[in-house]
Design an enzyme around this catalytic site. Structure first.
Site, PDB file in Angstrom:
ATOM      1  N   ASP A 139       1.737  19.699 -21.011  1.00 11.62           N
ATOM      2  CA  ASP A 139       1.033  18.437 -21.264  1.00 11.62           C
ATOM      3  C   ASP A 139       1.986  17.596 -22.112  1.00 11.62           C
ATOM      4  O   ASP A 139       2.100  17.789 -23.321  1.00 11.62           O
ATOM      5  CB  ASP A 139      -0.295  18.677 -21.973  1.00 11.62           C
ATOM      6  N   ARG A 163     -13.246  14.305 -34.340  1.00  9.80           N
ATOM      7  CA  ARG A 163     -12.584  15.403 -33.639  1.00  9.80           C
ATOM      8  C   ARG A 163     -13.056  16.683 -34.313  1.00  9.80           C
ATOM      9  O   ARG A 163     -12.358  17.310 -35.088  1.00  9.80           O
ATOM     10  CB  ARG A 163     -11.056  15.283 -33.721  1.00  9.80           C
ATOM     11  N   TYR A 196       0.844  -1.203   0.000  1.00  7.08           N
ATOM     12  CA  TYR A 196       0.000   0.000   0.000  1.00  7.08           C
ATOM     13  C   TYR A 196       0.875   1.248   0.000  1.00  7.08           C
ATOM     14  O   TYR A 196       0.580   2.224  -0.681  1.00  7.08           O
ATOM     15  CB  TYR A 196      -0.939   0.012   1.215  1.00  7.08           C
ATOM     16  N   THR A 227      -9.833  18.143 -24.838  1.00  8.61           N
ATOM     17  CA  THR A 227     -11.158  17.959 -24.210  1.00  8.61           C
ATOM     18  C   THR A 227     -11.100  17.893 -22.678  1.00  8.61           C
ATOM     19  O   THR A 227     -11.695  18.725 -21.994  1.00  8.61           O
ATOM     20  CB  THR A 227     -11.803  16.680 -24.768  1.00  8.61           C
TER      21      THR A 227
END
Ligand code: PLI
Length: 459
Positions: free
Chosen positions: A217, A384, A74, A127
């Site tokens: 990005d 698109r 974890y 988007t």
């Protein structure tokens, strides 16, 4: 390795996945059942799947071996530290926050840096990126160069930011209202178009002067680096890895959908250089994604990503990857079909406005073209255009983008040259019967990112 002219794949095939073939009658029923939306088809109904290059890559034997080394603790999984090292070493960012995919990182950075009324300039919208900016109270302003909106314009770096336009935005709103410039490498919605290093350097200079961050990005940064190497003076002898690192060095942080260039089926991250921003992001990730050492991923996913990042910066890999896309683009263009030029890094974009000039934009020419290509031969592509652009959140009115496109997106390391030939032949066959194709009407429209789930009927 000696640099070959041929883009032949730098791998051989060890395992295959059998494809489903369908009849015309089956496809007719399937596309009607899917409301003429290729997102609503079942993949078993698809022959060649060019819906997206996201999460559809074939992983290498090394990545699969890495999956077996998943440390499913974890907290503090050793795979997290491998990933952290890969991000620091390959991209040069200091701090890593893993997320389940790209939009998880977009969610966190938007919530963290954007205040109500802020303005986020960027080189064309994407988007999910724009939606997260809007949901955080911001307003996206497109500052890409005008050439990007013209499918015929052959500018080698159509992803570039129009610095004049950006300066006007800064003057108009003031730097305080601009939390960051949203800079994408390989601009997806423009057709996978690259940004030049020269433009990046100038952008860095301008934003530094005003104290504005650049959030990168970097989903398809390796493909962008390939085009810089091929097209920009002074970069031909540089390695892809060093070009990528230089790109990242002009930015303050990044969101990554590792499902693309980093060659994994799931995963993403937020990478940052400022410790205080990282500290807040690391705190926020535990609310929305998972603990800061897994961010919604299994240990094995992080290991595959760490290895995929390393593989993605090899020249032989990226040369073959982009080479295959360019091969398809040339075949389709040679058949006289209108496409976005120059061909980008991740797919070939059909110019639906020129392909179906008799269909008005509010009768969804690109949506219909994608449906017709499926009907022709079982090839799945993606709209698109006006459907993807959605509505303006303030006015509720449709946005009418200049680009009305169908994207044939090539998954990495998945299809062969013969598949590309079938795609080109199928596109040409639809082009031959284009005059008989009519528009669509939308009969169901979801509130967010409508292109994923909207339904249509033929007019
Ligand atoms: O699909 P995600 O959440 O891992 O990543 C979102 C995302 C962010 N930026 C860019 C440029 C993308 O292309 C992107 C996702 N693209 C998809 C799914 C595509 O089909 O292009």
């Amino acid at each position: 390795m000696h640099q070959l002219k041929s883009w032949a794949e730098p791998y051989k095939i060890k395992m295959v996945e059998l494809l489903d073939m369908t009849t015309h009658a089956q496809r007719l029923k399937a596309i009607a059942d899917a409301g003429y939306n290729t997102f609503l088809l079942r993949s078993a109904e698809v022959y060649i799947d060019l819906l997206t290059d996201s999460g559809t890559s074939a992983m290498s034997d090394q990545q699969w071996a890495g999956m077996m080394r998943g440390d499913e603790a974890y907290a503090g999984s050793r795979n997290f530290y491998h990933l952290e090292e890969a991000v620091q070493k390959t991209y040069g960012y200091k701090y890593l926050v893993p997320t389940h995919q790209g939009r998880g990182a977009e969610h966190i950075i938007s919530k963290l840096l954007i205040k109500k009324g802020d303005v986020i300039p960027g080189n064309m919208y994407f988007t999910t990126t724009r939606l997260h900016q809007e949901l955080a109270g911001g307003h996206f302003v497109d500052v890409i160069i005008p050439e990007a909106h013209d499918p015929e314009n052959e500018h080698p770096f159509k992803g570039n930011i129009d610095l004049q336009k950006l300066s006007e935005v800064i003057r108009k709103y003031g730097a305080k209202k601009i939390p960051y410039v949203s800079l994408a490498t390989s601009v997806n919605m423009a057709g996978g178009q690259p940004v030049s290093m020269e433009n990046l350097k100038a952008l860095r200079e301008l934003t530094s002067k005003h104290g504005i961050r650049i959030i990168h990005d970097m989903t398809r940064v390796a493909e962008n680096a390939y085009f810089i190497k091929e097209r920009e003076p002074g970069y031909n002898r540089r390695t892809i890895a060093s070009i990528i690192k230089e790109i990242c060095s002009y930015t303050d942080g990044a969101t990554m959908s590792a499902k693309k260039d980093a060659l994994v089926n799931i995963g993403g991250f937020l990478a940052l250089n400022e410790y205080p921003v990282f500290e807040e992001a690391r705190n926020m990730v535990v609310v929305y994604e998972g603990l800061h050492t897994y961010g919604g991923l299994a240990g094995r996913d992080m290991e595959a990503m760490a290895i995929g990042i390393g593989e993605s910066v090899s020249y032989d890999h990226i040369h073959a990857r982009v080479g295959q896309v360019l091969y398809l683009g040339k075949k389709i263009a040679d058949a006289g079909v209108p496409i976005v030029k120059p061909v980008g890094g991740h797919g070939v974009f059909l110019n639906a406005s020129a392909f179906l000039p008799h269909i008005k934009q509010d009768q969804y020419p690109a949506q219909q073209l994608a449906a017709q290509l499926y009907l022709e031969s079982g090839i799945r592509s993606m709209e698109r255009g006006v459907v993807s652009a959605g509505r303006d959140p303030k006015t509720g009115k449709n946005r009418y983008p200049k680009l009305e496109l169908v994207r044939l997106t090539i998954p990495r390391r998945v299809y062969t040259q013969a598949h590309m030939d079938v795609v080109a032949e199928s596109v040409a066959a639809v082009y031959d019967r284009r005059k008989k194709i009519k528009g669509l009407k939308m009969v169901y429209e979801p509130k967010y990112l409508r292109f994923f789930q909207a339904r249509f009927k033929p007019l």
